[in-house]
Write an enzyme that holds these catalytic residues in place. Structure first.
Site, short mmCIF file in Angstrom:
data_model
loop_
_atom_site.label_atom_id
_atom_site.label_comp_id
_atom_site.label_asym_id
_atom_site.label_seq_id
_atom_site.Cartn_x
_atom_site.Cartn_y
_atom_site.Cartn_z
N TRP A 10 -93.59 5.14 29.50
CA TRP A 10 -93.72 6.60 29.37
C TRP A 10 -93.02 7.13 28.13
O TRP A 10 -93.16 8.31 27.78
CB TRP A 10 -93.13 7.29 30.61
N HIS A 99 -88.79 -2.82 21.45
CA HIS A 99 -89.98 -2.02 21.10
C HIS A 99 -89.90 -1.64 19.63
O HIS A 99 -88.82 -1.40 19.10
CB HIS A 99 -90.05 -0.77 21.99
N GLY A 177 -99.97 4.35 19.19
CA GLY A 177 -100.10 5.81 19.12
C GLY A 177 -101.02 6.29 18.02
O GLY A 177 -101.04 7.48 17.69
N SER A 217 -102.59 1.64 21.60
CA SER A 217 -103.82 2.41 21.83
C SER A 217 -104.75 1.74 22.84
O SER A 217 -105.98 1.79 22.69
CB SER A 217 -104.54 2.67 20.51
N GLY A 238 -98.85 2.95 26.45
CA GLY A 238 -98.07 4.15 26.11
C GLY A 238 -98.80 5.40 26.59
O GLY A 238 -98.80 5.73 27.77
N GLY A 239 -99.46 6.07 25.66
CA GLY A 239 -100.11 7.36 25.93
C GLY A 239 -100.95 7.39 27.20
O GLY A 239 -100.83 8.32 28.00
P1 13P Z 1 -99.81 3.70 22.85
O1 13P Z 1 -100.54 3.10 24.04
O2 13P Z 1 -99.55 5.16 23.00
O3 13P Z 1 -100.44 3.31 21.56
O4 13P Z 1 -98.34 3.02 22.87
C1 13P Z 1 -98.22 1.66 23.00
C2 13P Z 1 -96.80 1.33 23.22
O5 13P Z 1 -95.99 1.50 22.31
C3 13P Z 1 -96.39 0.84 24.53
O6 13P Z 1 -95.09 0.35 24.51
#
Ligand code: 13P
Length: 254
Positions: A10, A99, A177, A217, A238-239
C-alpha cells in the site's frame, strides 16, 4: 511446489478509515479466489495499520506484512521499528525489504538490505526482498549485472536453510508507478536468471522452491499473461492493491 503469492504494497497511502474500508472490501470478496490453488495473499499496510489488518487476518487465509524494518535489533533509534516489535504483533509474518523507493530516497544499500534480512529471519519474519534495475541500466543492457549484485550482496551470505524463507520480488524501477509494465518475456527472462543464480549458489531444489514475484504496474489487465510464465510466481502490487476489486482480480489471474 512453490507458493503462488499476491502481495499488496500500500506504500504511504490511505487514512485509517479508508484502510479499514479497503480491508473489509477485500474480506467481502475473498471467497471469489480459488483456495484450492494454494494462493497466498499478503497485505503490506503502513505501520500504524498493521494491527488493524492482522485483526482481519486472524481467521482468514491472507497474511500481513510490513513495508520496512530497522537494520538494528533494538535501542536508541528514534522513529525506527524493529523486527522484534513486528514479531510482538504476532501476525506480522512478512516484511518488504530493499524496495527501490527505499534504495533511492533513503539510501538503502545492499549491505543494509542484508542486515535487515538478518533481523527479520532472527524473528521468523519472511523477507520479501526487492531487486530491479533503473531505466538507464536497462538501456545500457546492465539489468542482469545490477540484479545479480543486489541478490548476491543482499542475500547470498545466508545459509541454504535461511534462504528457504526468502521471497524475491523483481521490480524493474522503470515499471513502478509508471503504467509501463515489463513484457511477459522481459519478466520471464529476469526471473529465470534470478532462479539460475539461486540454483548456482544453493542448488536446484532451493531454487525451485523460491517464489519470485513480479512488480511494476501489474494490474488485472496484464496479470494473467505475466503470471502465465513458468518462473513468475505472482506479484508485488502497488497502485492496483489500493482497490479491492483490482487486487482480488489480480489474485484470480493464475
Ligand atoms: P505499482 O504497482 O504501483 O507500479 O508499484 C509496484 C511496487 O512498487 C510494489 O512494491
Amino acid at each position: 511446489m512453490r507458493k503462488k503469492i499476491v502481495a499488496g504494497n500500500w506504500k504511504m497511502n490511505k487514512t485509517f478509515e479508508d484502510a479499514d474500508e479497503l480491508m473489509s472490501e477485500i474480506m467481502d470478496n475473498l471467497e471469489q479466489i480459488d483456495l484450492s490453488r494454494d494462493i497466498q495473499l499478503i497485505i503490506c499496510p503502513p505501520f500504524p495499520y498493521l494491527e488493524m489488518c492482522t485483526d482481519y487476518a486472524n481467521d482468514s487465509y491472507f497474511a500481513v506484512g510490513a513495508q520496512n524494518v530497522c537494520d538494528q535489533a533494538r535501542g536508541a533509534f528514534t522513529g525506527e521499528v524493529s523486527a522484534e516489535i513486528l514479531r510482538s504483533l504476532e501476525l506480522v509474518d512478512y516484511c518488504i525489504v530493499g524496495h527501490s523507493e527505499r534504495r533511492t530516497y533513503y539510501n538503502e544499500t545492499d549491505a543494509i538490505v542484508a542486515a535487515k534480512v538478518n533481523q527479520l529471519l532472527a524473528q521468523d519474519i519472511r523477507p520479501i526482498v526487492c531487486c530491479g534495475e533503473v531505466l538507464e541500466e536497462r538501456e545500457a543492457n546492465k539489468q542482469f549485472e545490477v540484479v545479480e549484485r543486489q541478490i548476491t550482496d543482499g542475500l547470498f551470505h545466508l545459509s541454504a536453510i535461511d534462504f528457504a524463507d526468502i521471497i524475491i520480488a523483481y521490480e524493474p524501477v522503470w515499471a513502478i508507478g509508471t503504467g509501463r509494465t515489463a513484457t511477459p518475456d522481459q519478466a520471464q527472462e529476469m526471473h529465470a536468471f534470478i532462479r539460475s543464480l539461486i540454483a548456482k549458489k544453493y542448488g536446484d531444489e532451493v531454487a525451485q522452491e523460491t517464489s519470485i514475484l513480479y512488480g511494476g504496474s501489474c494490474k488485472p489487465s496484464n496479470a494473467k499473461e505475466l503470471f502465465a510464465n513458468p518462473d513468475v510466481d505472482g506479484g508485488l502490487i502497488g497502485g492496483a492493491s489500493l482497490n479491492a476489486n483490482d487486487f482480488i482480480a489480480i489474485a484470480q489471474s493464475f
